[in-house]
Design an enzyme around this catalytic site. Structure first.
Site, PDB file in Angstrom:
ATOM      1  N   LYS A  89       0.785  -1.236   0.115  1.00 42.26           N
ATOM      2  CA  LYS A  89      -0.035  -0.028   0.060  1.00 42.26           C
ATOM      3  C   LYS A  89       0.724   1.420  -0.020  1.00 42.26           C
ATOM      4  O   LYS A  89       0.634   2.333  -0.765  1.00 42.26           O
ATOM      5  CB  LYS A  89      -0.719  -0.018   1.261  1.00 42.26           C
ATOM      6  N   LYS A 122       2.038  -4.275  11.303  1.00 40.38           N
ATOM      7  CA  LYS A 122       0.638  -4.243  11.899  1.00 40.38           C
ATOM      8  C   LYS A 122       0.736  -4.782  13.413  1.00 40.38           C
ATOM      9  O   LYS A 122       1.869  -5.700  13.402  1.00 40.38           O
ATOM     10  CB  LYS A 122      -0.120  -5.074  10.853  1.00 40.38           C
TER      11      LYS A 122
END
Length: 477
Positions: free
Chosen positions: A99, A111
C-alpha cells in the site's frame, strides 16, 4: 472448535496476499530470491502479558509484525479484536508494505494485534492493556519515530493512540521527536486535521476516479461519473460511514447498508443520517421504516442490485460461495482483504472492476504520513505561509480591481484571498495522492495486455518500487 480457531483454519489471509504477489511477479523480471524477500515478513513478535481484571489475572495475547524494512520506519495500525491472529497480522503488515509503495509513502509495512473484545473491558482496563502493550514494544525496539510507527485500526482510535504516545514519551524522556512514535493522535496531542475521516475520504476518491474513465464505464454499460450511481456499503464504522458520506456528496445514491446485525435496502435510495439516528435510538439498522427490504443475514445485503459495492468491514466477505450472487459491477475495497482470490478472479472474468484494497483504503496511511511529517518538523502545515498567501492574494486582487474598475463582494473577496488551512492542505494532498495513484495503476494495466485487473497492476507497481529500493541499498546487484 473456537470461532477464531475455526476462522483461522478455513482462511489463510497471508497466503492469499502472497498468491496475489506471485501472480503479479510473473509480469516482472526480478530475481527469485529478491521476490521471496519482498513477500516475507522480516520480524514477527508474538508475546503475552498479564493484566488484573477484577480480583483475578488474565493473559493478553498480542503481536507486532514488521513485514519489510526496505523503507524505514515501518508503519501500520493496531487491531483490537478477539478474532485477530498471527496470520491476519502478517497479512495486514504485508498489505501495508504494498500500500505504501503504491501511493509513494516512504514507509515499510507493519501491523499490530491485541486479542481482546473491547466490549468486555472497562476504560481503565483498556488503558492498562494499551500501555502494557506499548511497554512490550519499547522493550524489544518495535516502536519509535524512526523504527516503527503504529496507528489506529479496527477497535482502536485516537484515545488509544494518545495512551501509546504518552507511554512512549514517559519511557523516552528528552526525545525531541517522541510524538512521531504514533499517528492518529487527537489534535490536542499534535495529531492532524482530517486523519479520522482520511481512509473513508480516500475510498470515495478511489471510487470517483474509477468511474471517471469513460472507456471503462462504457464496457460496464455505465456512464462516466458518480452522479446517479447506486452504491451499497458494508460497515458503518469510520471507513464505511465516511466513504458513504463523501460519495453521496459527489452524487452517488446510497441504496444499501450492511452491518453486523443485518442489512437494509431501497433501490431508490436511503437517508444515511436518518438511519444513523434510528440505529442510535434502537440499537440496530433493522426496523428502519423507509427501507424496502431488510435482511437479518447481513451477507444478503451484499447481493442486492447496485453499481458500486463497498465492503468496508473485515476481510473474507466476498468469497467463492457468494460471488455469483453479487450484482454490483464495481467493487471498491474499503476493508483489507474483503475479496478472496477465487472470488476476485471470477468477478474480473465476468467483466467487473475491483478497485483493490491496498490502493483504495490508502487514505489513512497517506494522512498518517502527513501527521508524522508534522511531528518531525514541529510545525503545523500552513502556519508559516497562510497569512503571507492571504496578503499576497489581497494585493493581487486590489491591483486588478484598481486597474479594471471592477468591484467584488466581500464574500467573493474572502473566497479569492483566503489562504489554505492545515485541513485543506491535508485534504488536497490526499486527493492528489489518490488521483495520481489510480491513474498510475490503470496505466500499468492498459499498457500490458496480459494484466487484466487493477490489483495485479497495483502489485506489479509495488513490487517494482520495493525491488528498486532493495537494489539501491546494495543488497541485490
Amino acid at each position: 472448535m473456537a470461532q477464531s480457531d475455526k476462522r483461522k483454519s478455513e482462511f489463510h489471509f497471508f497466503d492469499d496476499v502472497c498468491s496475489f504477489v506471485d501472480k503479479a511477479a510473473q509480469f516482472t523480471s526480478h530475481d527469485k530470491g529478491l521476490l521471496s524477500q519482498i513477500k516475507a515478513c522480516n520480524s514477527v513478535y508474538r508475546f503475552q502479558f498479564p493484566i488484573r481484571k477484577g480480583n483475578s489475572f488474565e493473559i493478553i495475547h498480542a503481536w507486532r509484525v514488521e513485514h519489510s524494512h526496505h523503507m524505514m520506519p515501518t508503519k501500520g495500525g493496531i487491531r483490537y479484536s478477539d478474532m485477530v491472529n498471527e496470520d491476519e497480522v502478517m497479512a495486514l503488515a504485508a498489505l501495508m508494505t504494498y500500500k505504501c509503495a503504491i501511493v509513494n509513502v516512504p514507509f515499510g509495512g507493519a501491523k499490530g494485534g491485541i486479542k481482546i473484545n473491547t466490549r468486555n473491558y472497562t476504560t481503565a482496563e483498556l488503558e492498562n492493556i494499551t500501555r502494557r502493550y506499548t511497554v512490550e514494544l519499547i522493550k524489544k525496539n518495535f516502536i519509535g519515530p524512526g523504527i516503527d510507527v503504529p496507528a489506529p485500526d479496527y477497535g482502536s482510535g485516537e484515545r488509544e493512540m494518545a495512551w501509546i504516545a504518552d507511554t512512549y514519551m514517559t519511557m523516552n524522556p528528552g526525545s525531541l521527536d517522541a510524538l512521531g512514535c504514533v499517528t492518529g493522535k487527537p489534535l490536542a496531542l499534535h495529531g492532524i486535521g482530517g486523519r479520522k475521516e482520511a481512509t473513508g475520504r480516500g475510498v470515495a476518491f478511489a471510487a470517483r476516479e474509477c468511474v471517471s474513465v469513460s472507456e471503462d464505464m462504457k464496457a460496464l454499460g455505465l456512464t462516466a461519473g458518480l452522479e446517479g450511481k447506486r452504491m451499497i456499503v458494508q460497515g458503518l464504522g469510520n471507513v464505511g460511514l465516511n466513504a458513504a458520506k463523501y460519495l453521496m456528496e459527489f452524487g452517488a445514491i446510497l441504496v444499501g447498508i450492511c452491518e453486523y446485525e443485518g442489512a437494509v435496502y431501497h433501490p431508490d435510495g436511503l437517508d444515511l443520517f436518518e438511519i444513523l439516528e434510528h440505529r442510535k435510538s434502537s440499537g440496530s439498522i433493522l426496523g428502519y421504516k423507509k427501507a424496502k427490504k431488510e435482511f437479518k443475514n447481513p451477507a444478503e445485503g451484499l447481493e442486492q442490485v447496485c453499481d458500486i459495492l463497498i465492503p468496508a468491514a473485515l476481510e473474507n466477505q466476498i468469497t467463492a460461495e457468494n460471488i455469483e450472487r453479487i450484482k454490483a459491477k464495481i467493487i471498491v475495497e474499503g476493508a483489507n482483504g474483503p475479496t478472496t482470490p477465487q472470488a476476485a478472479a471470477y468477478f474480473i472474468e465476468k467483466g467487473g472492476i475491483i478497485v483493490p484494497d491496498m490502493y483504495a483504503n490508502a487514505g489513512g496511511v497517506t494522512v498518517s504520513y502527513f501527521e508524522w511529517l508534522k511531528n518531525l518538523s514541529h510545525v503545523a502545515f500552513g502556519r508559516m505561509d497562510r497569512r503571507y498567501d492571504e496578503n499576497a492574494n489581497l494585493n493581487i486582487l486590489n491591483t486588478i480591481e484598481n486597474a479594471t474598475g471592477m468591484s467584488l463582494s466581500q464574500q467573493q473577496r474572502a473566497i479569492i484571498v483566503k489562504g489554505a488551512s492545515e485541513l485543506e492542505l491535508v485534504n488536497s494532498g490526499l486527493e492528489d495522492t489518490m488521483v495520481r495513484s489510480y491513474h498510475e495503476i490503470r496505466e500499468k494495466m492498459v499498457t500490458n495486455p496480459k494484466i487484466t485487473d487493477l490489483r495485479t497492476a497495483a502489485f506489479v507497481l509495488a513490487i517494482d518500487k520495493i525491488a528498486t529500493s532493495y537494489m539501491n541499498m546494495g543488497i541485490w546487484p
